[in-house]
Design a protein around this motif. Structure first.
Motif, mmCIF file in Angstrom:
data_model
loop_
_atom_site.group_PDB
_atom_site.id
_atom_site.type_symbol
_atom_site.label_atom_id
_atom_site.label_comp_id
_atom_site.label_asym_id
_atom_site.label_seq_id
_atom_site.Cartn_x
_atom_site.Cartn_y
_atom_site.Cartn_z
ATOM 1 N N LEU A 235 0.534 -1.563 -0.121
ATOM 2 C CA LEU A 235 0.237 -0.078 -0.062
ATOM 3 C C LEU A 235 1.126 1.430 0.155
ATOM 4 O O LEU A 235 0.372 2.380 -0.076
ATOM 5 C CB LEU A 235 -0.802 0.102 1.023
ATOM 6 C CG LEU A 235 -1.636 -0.782 1.302
ATOM 7 C CD1 LEU A 235 -2.741 -0.835 2.839
ATOM 8 C CD2 LEU A 235 -2.719 -0.654 -0.174
ATOM 9 N N THR B 96 -10.874 -4.782 5.427
ATOM 10 C CA THR B 96 -11.796 -4.370 4.267
ATOM 11 C C THR B 96 -13.298 -3.084 4.883
ATOM 12 O O THR B 96 -13.353 -2.375 5.578
ATOM 13 C CB THR B 96 -12.276 -3.737 3.394
ATOM 14 O OG1 THR B 96 -10.834 -4.291 2.437
ATOM 15 C CG2 THR B 96 -12.998 -3.365 2.348
ATOM 16 N N PHE C 19 -10.604 -3.129 -0.319
ATOM 17 C CA PHE C 19 -10.542 -3.863 -1.445
ATOM 18 C C PHE C 19 -11.741 -4.145 -2.043
ATOM 19 O O PHE C 19 -12.952 -3.738 -1.155
ATOM 20 C CB PHE C 19 -9.903 -5.320 -1.493
ATOM 21 C CG PHE C 19 -8.557 -5.752 -1.695
ATOM 22 C CD1 PHE C 19 -7.747 -5.341 -2.774
ATOM 23 C CD2 PHE C 19 -7.799 -6.187 -0.356
ATOM 24 C CE1 PHE C 19 -6.393 -5.238 -2.320
ATOM 25 C CE2 PHE C 19 -6.992 -6.169 -0.430
ATOM 26 C CZ PHE C 19 -5.689 -5.931 -0.857
ATOM 27 N N LEU D 56 -8.332 -2.098 -5.652
ATOM 28 C CA LEU D 56 -7.898 -1.878 -4.459
ATOM 29 C C LEU D 56 -8.752 0.469 -4.564
ATOM 30 O O LEU D 56 -8.546 0.906 -5.914
ATOM 31 C CB LEU D 56 -6.771 -1.355 -4.213
ATOM 32 C CG LEU D 56 -5.868 -0.678 -3.301
ATOM 33 C CD1 LEU D 56 -6.260 -0.964 -2.149
ATOM 34 C CD2 LEU D 56 -4.491 -0.454 -3.359
#
Length: 300
Positions: free
Chosen positions: A104, A129, A147, A265
């Motif tokens: 990330l 998430t 996600f 993403l």
């Protein structure tokens, strides 16, 4: 009517419990109760009823909750706008990250934010998430990585990339995986994720299209545990393509080549904060990092 009364009202509504609301706000229970009473007196309505299941919103409370959230968001946005106009952008941002921080580019985000906005403090929290989405909507996080996609109009999700995935199994299963079709794969032991995980519906849907159901033997919501169990020989699962290929190169997993899968993403924040200078600064930084990464990939 005061802003601290609105904060207490929202916290009680979301926690459904005075004690948890006070802990969340770092206030005494008596202070939160006083805030609620003051707000009810000012509005002339009862916002909650006390039941065996906790604090339940009355019909009037349900009607006024979203207005309270909107007012608090507007007040926060006004404060940040004033700071921006004065050339001062400061505050604390709580950002959730849902997977490997290296993937990330969390360190890059921290570095760029510190250089461009030295008076903004970042607080980085790891969460799934669904936890990121819930926490952002509740105002407990300012933003986060996710996600999958969401149709929630209260949230703004900016897509950063399409992340390719691989189905993987233990390295010693390579010959079996190489010859397996979808039916054989579905019947293998699966190290799987909870229904709340975006990977769950993504892959279950692909197998359901063929009338197949995965044979789940272990469930975990932690990527490190999932990876370790696959490597240890407990079953097959799903990993990001780059991670899967690196582990295969090291002889720790085998990749099943029978399906191409990808998942979006994104970076999420509350839609009501679209114009908040702190959110704009964060979004611009995140987008800059991921656009640069996309250009680097194209060059390579």
């Amino acid at each position: 009517m005061e802003l601290h009364q609105l904060r207490s009202f929202i916290a009680i509504a979301e926690e459904k419990n005075l004690t948890r609301a006070s802990e969340r706000l770092f206030l005494s229970q008596s202070a939160v109760s006083a805030h609620l009473k003051g707000l009810e007196d000012a509005l002339g309505v009862t916002l909650f009823s006390r039941t065996a299941k906790g604090m339940q919103l009355t019909p009037e409370g349900m009607t006024l909750l979203e207005r309270a959230r909107s007012l608090l968001d507007s007040a926060n946005a006004m404060l940040q706008e004033a700071k921006s106009l004065s050339g001062e952008l400061r505050g604390t941002l709580k950002i959730g990250f849902n997977t490997d921080p290296n993937f990330l580019r969390v360190a890059d985000l921290s570095t760029r934010m510190r250089q461009a906005y030295p008076d903004i403090e970042l607080r980085l929290v790891q969460a799934m998430t669904t936890e990121v989405l819930d926490s952002v909507q509740r105002g407990e996080m300012d933003g986060g990585f996710t996600f999958g996609s969401t149709a929630n109009p209260a949230l703004t999700v900016l897509e950063l990339a399409s992340v390719p995935l691989h189905i993987v199994g233990p390295a010693k299963w390579k010959s079996v995986l190489d010859s397996a079709d979808m039916r054989a794969l579905a019947g293998m032991p699966w190290v799987w994720v909870p229904p709340s995980c975006p990977f769950h519906n993504l892959l279950d849907g692909r197998f359901a299209e063929q009338g197949l159901t995965l044979k789940r033997v272990v469930e975990t919501d932690h990527e490190d545990i999932l990876r370790a169990l696959v490597i240890a020989g407990e079953g097959v699962s799903i990993l990001r393509k780059a991670e899967a290929e690196e582990l295969e190169r090291l002889g720790r997993v085998a990749i099943w080549q029978g399906m191409e899968i990808a998942i979006p993403l994104g970076f999420v924040h509350k839609a009501s904060r679209d114009e908040d200078p702190l959110i704009r600064a964060t979004v611009q930084t995140v987008l800059g990092i991921w656009r640069a990464a996309a250009f680097d990939s194209e060059d390579n």
